[in-house]
Design a protein around this motif. Structure first.
Motif, PDB file in Angstrom:
ATOM      1  N   ALA A 129       0.839  -1.206   0.000  1.00 38.72           N
ATOM      2  CA  ALA A 129       0.000   0.000   0.000  1.00 38.72           C
ATOM      3  C   ALA A 129       0.872   1.254   0.000  1.00 38.72           C
ATOM      4  O   ALA A 129       1.922   1.295   0.642  1.00 38.72           O
ATOM      5  N   PRO A 130       0.458   2.295  -0.720  1.00 40.20           N
ATOM      6  CA  PRO A 130       1.211   3.558  -0.702  1.00 40.20           C
ATOM      7  C   PRO A 130       1.183   4.191   0.676  1.00 40.20           C
ATOM      8  O   PRO A 130       0.225   4.019   1.436  1.00 40.20           O
ATOM      9  N   ALA A 131       2.246   4.922   1.004  1.00 38.33           N
ATOM     10  CA  ALA A 131       2.308   5.618   2.292  1.00 38.33           C
ATOM     11  C   ALA A 131       1.272   6.745   2.304  1.00 38.33           C
ATOM     12  O   ALA A 131       0.988   7.350   1.262  1.00 38.33           O
ATOM     13  N   PRO A 132       0.677   7.027   3.465  1.00 36.19           N
ATOM     14  CA  PRO A 132      -0.352   8.075   3.514  1.00 36.19           C
ATOM     15  C   PRO A 132       0.243   9.475   3.458  1.00 36.19           C
ATOM     16  O   PRO A 132       1.307   9.738   3.999  1.00 36.19           O
ATOM     17  N   ASP A 133      -0.455  10.360   2.786  1.00 37.49           N
ATOM     18  CA  ASP A 133      -0.095  11.777   2.766  1.00 37.49           C
ATOM     19  C   ASP A 133      -0.997  12.481   3.785  1.00 37.49           C
ATOM     20  O   ASP A 133      -2.167  12.773   3.509  1.00 37.49           O
ATOM     21  N   LEU A 134      -0.451  12.750   4.953  1.00 37.36           N
ATOM     22  CA  LEU A 134      -1.233  13.312   6.060  1.00 37.36           C
ATOM     23  C   LEU A 134      -0.932  14.787   6.315  1.00 37.36           C
ATOM     24  O   LEU A 134      -1.212  15.311   7.392  1.00 37.36           O
ATOM     25  N   LYS A 135      -0.365  15.470   5.305  1.00 40.10           N
ATOM     26  CA  LYS A 135       0.000  16.873   5.497  1.00 40.10           C
ATOM     27  C   LYS A 135      -1.196  17.744   5.877  1.00 40.10           C
ATOM     28  O   LYS A 135      -1.073  18.638   6.713  1.00 40.10           O
ATOM     29  N   ALA A 136      -2.345  17.497   5.260  1.00 43.00           N
ATOM     30  CA  ALA A 136      -3.529  18.305   5.567  1.00 43.00           C
ATOM     31  C   ALA A 136      -3.926  18.145   7.030  1.00 43.00           C
ATOM     32  O   ALA A 136      -4.279  19.124   7.702  1.00 43.00           O
ATOM     33  N   TRP A 137      -3.858  16.915   7.543  1.00 44.87           N
ATOM     34  CA  TRP A 137      -4.222  16.677   8.943  1.00 44.87           C
ATOM     35  C   TRP A 137      -3.168  17.241   9.891  1.00 44.87           C
ATOM     36  O   TRP A 137      -3.499  17.735  10.973  1.00 44.87           O
ATOM     37  N   GLU A 138      -1.915  17.199   9.486  1.00 46.15           N
ATOM     38  CA  GLU A 138      -0.855  17.795  10.303  1.00 46.15           C
ATOM     39  C   GLU A 138      -1.017  19.303  10.391  1.00 46.15           C
ATOM     40  O   GLU A 138      -0.793  19.907  11.449  1.00 46.15           O
ATOM     41  N   ASP A 139      -1.442  19.927   9.282  1.00 46.02           N
ATOM     42  CA  ASP A 139      -1.685  21.373   9.289  1.00 46.02           C
ATOM     43  C   ASP A 139      -2.865  21.729  10.186  1.00 46.02           C
ATOM     44  O   ASP A 139      -2.805  22.693  10.957  1.00 46.02           O
ATOM     45  N   VAL A 140      -3.948  20.938  10.099  1.00 46.86           N
ATOM     46  CA  VAL A 140      -5.114  21.171  10.955  1.00 46.86           C
ATOM     47  C   VAL A 140      -4.720  21.053  12.418  1.00 46.86           C
ATOM     48  O   VAL A 140      -5.069  21.899  13.253  1.00 46.86           O
ATOM     49  N   SER A 141      -3.969  20.016  12.754  1.00 45.94           N
ATOM     50  CA  SER A 141      -3.542  19.808  14.134  1.00 45.94           C
ATOM     51  C   SER A 141      -2.654  20.948  14.618  1.00 45.94           C
ATOM     52  O   SER A 141      -2.797  21.427  15.746  1.00 45.94           O
ATOM     53  N   SER A 142      -1.748  21.401  13.753  1.00 47.91           N
ATOM     54  CA  SER A 142      -0.857  22.504  14.122  1.00 47.91           C
ATOM     55  C   SER A 142      -1.630  23.782  14.405  1.00 47.91           C
ATOM     56  O   SER A 142      -1.359  24.494  15.382  1.00 47.91           O
ATOM     57  N   ARG A 143      -2.615  24.089  13.564  1.00 50.91           N
ATOM     58  CA  ARG A 143      -3.415  25.295  13.764  1.00 50.91           C
ATOM     59  C   ARG A 143      -4.241  25.212  15.043  1.00 50.91           C
ATOM     60  O   ARG A 143      -4.418  26.203  15.747  1.00 50.91           O
ATOM     61  N   LEU A 144      -4.743  24.007  15.348  1.00 51.79           N
ATOM     62  CA  LEU A 144      -5.546  23.838  16.559  1.00 51.79           C
ATOM     63  C   LEU A 144      -4.719  24.018  17.819  1.00 51.79           C
ATOM     64  O   LEU A 144      -5.164  24.624  18.802  1.00 51.79           O
ATOM     65  N   HIS A 145      -3.512  23.489  17.812  1.00 52.67           N
ATOM     66  CA  HIS A 145      -2.706  23.468  19.031  1.00 52.67           C
ATOM     67  C   HIS A 145      -1.759  24.665  19.162  1.00 52.67           C
ATOM     68  O   HIS A 145      -1.098  24.812  20.196  1.00 52.67           O
ATOM     69  N   ASN A 146      -1.715  25.511  18.141  1.00 52.04           N
ATOM     70  CA  ASN A 146      -0.857  26.689  18.196  1.00 52.04           C
ATOM     71  C   ASN A 146      -1.629  27.939  17.782  1.00 52.04           C
ATOM     72  O   ASN A 146      -1.267  28.618  16.809  1.00 52.04           O
ATOM     73  N   PRO A 147      -2.711  28.266  18.498  1.00 54.32           N
ATOM     74  CA  PRO A 147      -3.522  29.429  18.121  1.00 54.32           C
ATOM     75  C   PRO A 147      -2.773  30.727  18.403  1.00 54.32           C
ATOM     76  O   PRO A 147      -1.875  30.786  19.250  1.00 54.32           O
TER      77      PRO A 147
END
Length: 542
Positions: free
Chosen positions: A268-286
């Protein structure tokens, strides 16, 4: 051929099967697979449309007008794929269809039974329309052992046998409680839950264990041994700060890896989770925070406004601010001054609802926002109450009211008797059944050029999802617009009001539809992004 993942729950309800399903779907999607999520609900209601929000949470409405379980909202928010009426089925719907067939004589005189007729109907639902998908994730509502869920468990057991070997797996979500007096996490509830599941013929391939602390390796081995799964297939589901951390957390724990391994997929191809990493970063670093008051009538159960609260979070993600939600029962404002509750608030949102209870308090909230220049967002019923407030207090129509509350000489809001859906004319009356008879699903609207909402959307033509039975009376348009309430969005035929906004206010918008239903963490709805931006500006003034 699609592969099927069945997600079941045990021990207790409300463990997060919907979120787990949505998160798994999101991570598989991030690996490049096409994913569909579906929900089987064992309750006898035909759909949740007539259920109280305090009983079952919000009703999630799809583009095609289905009133569905709130978990479909999670599916859409996490995968971006629009759900439809074929993604949610209930016992009530199954039995309704079967009884209709029996009355027509479709069964040719056969005795109609749970097996095979009910189970076959469930399997037909699961199977339909999956040709273009790599994975179909099917969540079974309720908890294993519930009597009403037995036909569904039997159906998914049969379904696994109907498919070629290796095309269906079972994920069982349970609770691993910590007993403070013993200082231990206990495996016994999960053991009992798996034993119940196996007694009806389903052996789980993966255990997803909700817990509030890491599971020791020794306890993982114990679970694997007693529940007959591989040790690597015991996945811990730790509590996280935000539901939008769940896809990353489950990927880290190896949930998607174990699912693929259970299917024998090794390349299986590796997941591209950049969008979720960006969402998490914005949530935890307001970069700031805003206080939003939700003035509603179902505030005792936050799930009654699930999509709404999540859309506000999405607005915070768009503006890099933390959104603090202040839940206020609108009935309080019927006998208390709103000021002490709202003076520290940077934005007021009045959501949808049904019935007269709490309506006067919502009118007071709209009045406070108008007079104090606090950003105001009225949704569905909240927009209607803002129109009544404007009629009473700015246009001098003292008896302005809604026919939803009884006969009135000044029906600012009245029941809809007809509207256009596609190329068809729909008619209703006050005597029509409540279930499935509202203006439901996606409808277009035309926005006024130069209006605030046209600027927010970047377009004068939009489509949004509706769920309402009453509508603002267009006969009052001239007098309300003369007093600052612009009818900035209407149906294409000009007969139905869709959006109002105050031209004498920093940010005051009411919409007849439910924009929260289309908002996603990686694609915040423009109205919520703009509302939180206005609240952010207000926070600098307070």
């Amino acid at each position: 051929m699609a592969r099927y993942v069945f997600i079941t729950g045990g021990v207790v309800s409300s463990l997060g099967k919907g979120l787990a399903s949505a998160a798994l779907g999101a991570v598989l999607q991030a690996r490049g697979y096409k994913v569909r999520l579906r929900k089987l609900d064992p309750y006898l209601n035909v759909d949740p449309g007539t259920m109280s929000p305090t009983q079952h949470g919000e009703v999630f409405v799809t583009d095609d007008g289905a009133e569905t379980d709130l978990d479909l909202g999670h599916y859409e928010r996490f995968t971006g794929r629009h759900a439809n009426k074929r993604d949610n089925i209930t016992t009530g719907r199954i039995y309704s269809d079967i009884i209709a067939k029996e009355r027509r004589g479709d069964y040719l005189g056969a005795t109609v039974q749970v097996i095979p007729h009910v189970t076959d109907a469930i399997k037909d639902f699961i199977r339909e329309g999956n040709e273009d998908f790599d994975f179909v994730l099917v969540e079974v509502g309720g908890t294993v052992g519930d009597i009403e869920g037995l036909p569904f468990f039997e159906a998914i057991r049969q379904f696994g046998n109907d498919l070629p070997r290796g095309h269906a797996i079972y994920v069982h979500l349970t609770l691993m409680p910590f007993i403070p007096s013993a200082g231990e996490l206990k495996t016994k509830p999960t053991q009992h839950s798996v034993a119940t599941l196996r007694s009806i013929g389903i052996a789980p391939d993966i255990l997803l264990i909700r817990c509030d602390r890491p599971i020791p390796q020794s306890e993982r081995k114990k679970l694997a041994l007693f529940c007959n799964v591989r040790e690597s297939a015991v996945i811990q589901g730790l509590d996280v700060a935000s539901i939008y951390d769940v896809p990353l957390a489950y990927h880290k724990e190896g949930l998607d890896r174990e699912v693929l391994a259970a299917f024998g997929i090794e390349d299986a191809p590796a997941p591209d989770l950049k969008a979720w990493e960006d969402v998490s970063s914005r949530l935890h670093n307001p970069e700031g925070e805003v206080n939003i008051a939700i003035v509603g009538k179902y505030t005792g159960l936050k799930d009654a406004y699930k999509s709404l609260s999540e859309a506000l979070v999405h607005g915070g993600i768009a503006n890099r601010v933390k959104v603090n939600l202040n839940w206020i029962d609108s009935e309080i404002f019927e006998h208390e001054d709103p000021a002490p509750y709202l003076e520290h608030i940077h934005g007021i949102l009045v959501p949808g609802g049904f019935g007269e209870r709490g309506s006067a308090g919502k009118i007071q909230a709209a009045r406070f926002a108008r007079l104090k220049d606090v950003p105001y967002f009225g949704i569905c019923f909240g927009m209607q109450m803002a129109c009544i407030e404007a009629a009473r207090n700015t246009a001098g129509i003292k008896n302005a009211n809604s026919t939803e509350f009884g006969p009135t000489k000044e029906p600012i809001v009245g029941i809809m008797t007809e509207w256009t859906k596609g190329n068809e004319q729909v008619t209703r009356s006050s005597e029509t059944d409540l279930g499935g008879t509202m203006r439901l699903g996606s409808y277009p609207a035309q926005l006024a050029k130069g209006s605030r909402v046209a600027d927010i959307y970047g377009s004068t033509r939009i489509t949004e999802r509706h769920r309402h039975r009453y509508e603002v009376n267009m006969n009052y348009r001239k007098v309300l617009e003369a007093n600052g309430l612009l009818f900035s969005g209407v149906s294409p035929d000009g007969k139905l009001l869709e959006i109002v906004e105050r031209t004498d206010h920093p940010w005051f918008i009411g919409v007849q539809f439910h924009p929260e239903l289309k908002s996603k963490p990686f694609e915040p709805h423009p109205l919520f992004a703009s509302f939180i931006e206005a609240a952010k500006e207000q926070s600098r003034l307070v």
